[in-house]
Design an enzyme around this catalytic site. Structure first.
Site, PDB file in Angstrom:
ATOM      1  N   GLU A  53     -66.062 -33.670  25.463  1.00 52.87           N
ATOM      2  CA  GLU A  53     -64.865 -34.509  25.495  1.00 52.87           C
ATOM      3  C   GLU A  53     -65.210 -35.960  25.179  1.00 52.87           C
ATOM      4  O   GLU A  53     -66.225 -36.476  25.626  1.00 52.87           O
ATOM      5  CB  GLU A  53     -64.176 -34.442  26.869  1.00 52.87           C
ATOM      6  CG  GLU A  53     -63.764 -33.046  27.303  1.00 52.87           C
ATOM      7  CD  GLU A  53     -62.747 -32.387  26.380  1.00 52.87           C
ATOM      8  OE1 GLU A  53     -62.180 -33.072  25.506  1.00 52.87           O
ATOM      9  OE2 GLU A  53     -62.526 -31.171  26.526  1.00 52.87           O
ATOM     10  N   ASP A 366     -61.978 -52.859  19.270  1.00 52.00           N
ATOM     11  CA  ASP A 366     -61.007 -52.392  18.270  1.00 52.00           C
ATOM     12  C   ASP A 366     -59.657 -52.090  18.923  1.00 52.00           C
ATOM     13  O   ASP A 366     -58.603 -52.441  18.402  1.00 52.00           O
ATOM     14  CB  ASP A 366     -61.525 -51.120  17.573  1.00 52.00           C
ATOM     15  CG  ASP A 366     -62.309 -51.437  16.299  1.00 52.00           C
ATOM     16  OD1 ASP A 366     -62.317 -52.618  15.879  1.00 52.00           O
ATOM     17  OD2 ASP A 366     -62.906 -50.505  15.726  1.00 52.00           O
ATOM     18  N   PHE A 384     -57.494 -41.860  20.992  1.00 57.11           N
ATOM     19  CA  PHE A 384     -57.846 -43.264  20.744  1.00 57.11           C
ATOM     20  C   PHE A 384     -56.562 -44.051  20.455  1.00 57.11           C
ATOM     21  O   PHE A 384     -56.344 -45.139  20.990  1.00 57.11           O
ATOM     22  CB  PHE A 384     -58.808 -43.328  19.554  1.00 57.11           C
ATOM     23  CG  PHE A 384     -59.475 -44.655  19.333  1.00 57.11           C
ATOM     24  CD1 PHE A 384     -60.789 -44.855  19.720  1.00 57.11           C
ATOM     25  CD2 PHE A 384     -58.799 -45.698  18.713  1.00 57.11           C
ATOM     26  CE1 PHE A 384     -61.425 -46.078  19.498  1.00 57.11           C
ATOM     27  CE2 PHE A 384     -59.423 -46.919  18.488  1.00 57.11           C
ATOM     28  CZ  PHE A 384     -60.734 -47.113  18.884  1.00 57.11           C
TER      29      PHE A 384
END
Ligand code: GTP
Ligand code: NAG
Ligand code: NAG
Length: 422
Positions: A53, A366, A384
């Site tokens: 994961e 980011d 994400f």
């Protein structure tokens, strides 16, 4: 005038007062006031997650357990439990060597902020509290969680748990620590929310318990106010926030005040809002690598992506795009070329940054920069991307500036929209 000492005292007092003015109840909590804590009564729950994961799914598993621990605060027989945060080691997407990094959570998150929601400690604090230094640590009870085998055939989706024969090979590596082991390892078939673990905790007097495959436990309620409190408590490490702010100021003409994204000092004081503006740039998350391989029809080609970014920039009258991607150097170069006259920015972490914070730190920078943009376009079904969308919900962006995903050659997916709840 206050002198420095007075200010310090004032801050201390405010810190001590904070928990008592929030909605959560901490009266009996030991972790806030170490001195009143009897070490001997403290109990520890450690957990780990299925090896393959990724970072962002692991953050979601933490939230499930944080909600459990928030619940335990109000149960007099279990509020001496603390949650031990599993160090970050050898994540599949991250570059790593043979020596596990064992990165503490404090490198990525603000521990004080996490502790305002749930009693958590780092693994090194757990070691430190262990009475016998330089000895081997024997965990009292280890449970390897597994799904019930035949749920789909029997249609039996009741919440339940049962000690069962182990169906999978469990590697029992204990976070890559050579000095941690256990003589009592069982497999536990499990179906239910994290708070169902309370039954397990009540069924034993063990002082240290390790739950492996904690991803098997479900959210108590996905998307409710408590879920979002847990999420809001996951503020990022202040150094990573500072580095992101510098990048935004230097390259994107963006800062919190002008962008109207100044948040209160603690997440507890946050209020519902939709007036965030964001910096004068569009941000995109372009997930590549295993996504391109495993779902080629859902991820756009670079040419297609460039056309979509240009359209968004034109519509908003902007000329700068910030690109977060796990793609290669060549892919980024190609995208930059395809974007013609537009300004294409990305965060290239310096060497000393990478030595300290590694891929996880770069990912967070980011994510922060994406979350501060006027408009965001993500990759369909990437966790994400989900984490960036949640961050923007917390900051108070209009919904339609956040829940956008790239179309691919096979069409435009409908993005899932999970709005913040207070
Ligand atoms: N710096 C950076 N890293 C990224 C980016 N996208 C993906 N990654 C890296 O790839 C990893 C995989 O993504 P994760 O979201 O953590 O993995 P996951 O939980 O399996 O989620 P998915 O994205 O759904 O696969 C991240 O942890 C990052 O290290 C990006 O835009 N920037
Ligand atoms: C176990 O090993 C780790 C490093 O591998 C060390 O930091 C920790 O202190 C050790 N724990 C104990 C109790 O000796
Ligand atoms: C609870 O404890 C009993 C007695 O020790 C044991 O037989 C049972 O398996 C336990 N249940 C769970 C879920 O641990």
């Amino acid at each position: 005038m206050f002198n420095a000492g007075c200010n310090f005292y004032l801050i201390m007092v405010l810190n001590l007062l904070l928990p008592s003015v929030n909605l959560l109840e901490y009266e009996n909590v030991c972790f806030k006031n170490e001195d009143s804590c009897k070490e001997t009564t403290r109990r520890y729950l450690l957990y780990d997650v299925n090896r393959p994961e990724g970072f962002n799914l692991r953050r979601d598993v933490y939230m499930r357990l944080a909600v459990l621990f928030q619940n335990l605060q109000t149960s007099p027989d279990l509020n001496n439990f603390v949650l031990v945060l599993p160090p970050w080691s050898n994540l599949v997407h991250w570059s790593y060597s043979d020596i596990p990094e064992q990165i503490p959570w404090g490198y990525y998150f603000d521990l004080d902020s996490l502790k305002l929601f749930a009693p958590v400690i780092e693994m090194h604090e757990f070691f430190h509290s262990y009475p016998y230094k330089f000895s081997k640590i024997t965990i009292d009870e280890v449970y390897n969680l597994q799904h019930f085998e035949n749920m789909f055939e029997t249609g039996d989706f009741r919440d339940r748990m049962e000690i069962s024969p182990c169906r999978n090979k469990n590697d029992n590596n204990y976070f890559f620590y050579k000095n941690v082991s256990s003589a009592n390892v069982k497999c536990l078939s499990y179906h239910g929310p994290a708070t169902k673990l309370i039954e397990l905790l009540r069924n034993t007097t063990a002082k240290t318990i390790l739950i492996n495959h904690a991803e098997v436990v479900l959210h108590d309620t996905f998307g409710n106010a408590k879920y979002w409190q847990a999420r809001r408590s996951m503020r990022f490490n202040t150094d990573l926030k500072r580095i992101s702010a510098e990048f935004r100021r230097n390259y994107l003409n963006s800062d919190d005040v002008n962008d109207k994204i100044v948040l209160p000092e603690t997440w507890i004081k946050e209020k519902p809002r939709r007036d965030a503006i964001g910096g004068p740039y569009v941000a995109v998350h372009l997930r590549r690598r295993d996504f391109v391989r495993s779902r080629p029809t859902e991820v756009p080609g670079l040419q297609n992506a460039a056309v979509q970014i240009k359209t968004v920039l034109k519509n908003l009258g902007l000329s700068t795009v910030f690109v977060a991607t796990d793609g290669t150097e060549a892919e980024f170069g190609e995208l930059e070329r395809l974007m013609g006259g537009y300004k294409v920015m990305r965060f290239v972490p310096p060497l000393d940054f990478m030595e300290k914070y590694k891929d996880g730190g770069a990912a967070i920078v980011d994510q922060i920069i994406c979350s501060c943009a006027r408009y965001f376009v993500g990759t369909h079904e990437s966790t994400f991307t989900f984490r960036i969308q949640e961050e923007r919900e917390i900051m108070g962006f209009p919904v339609d500036s956040t829940f956008n995903v790239f179309c691919s050659e096979s069409g435009c997916p409908t993005p899932s929209v999970w709005k913040i709840v207070f």
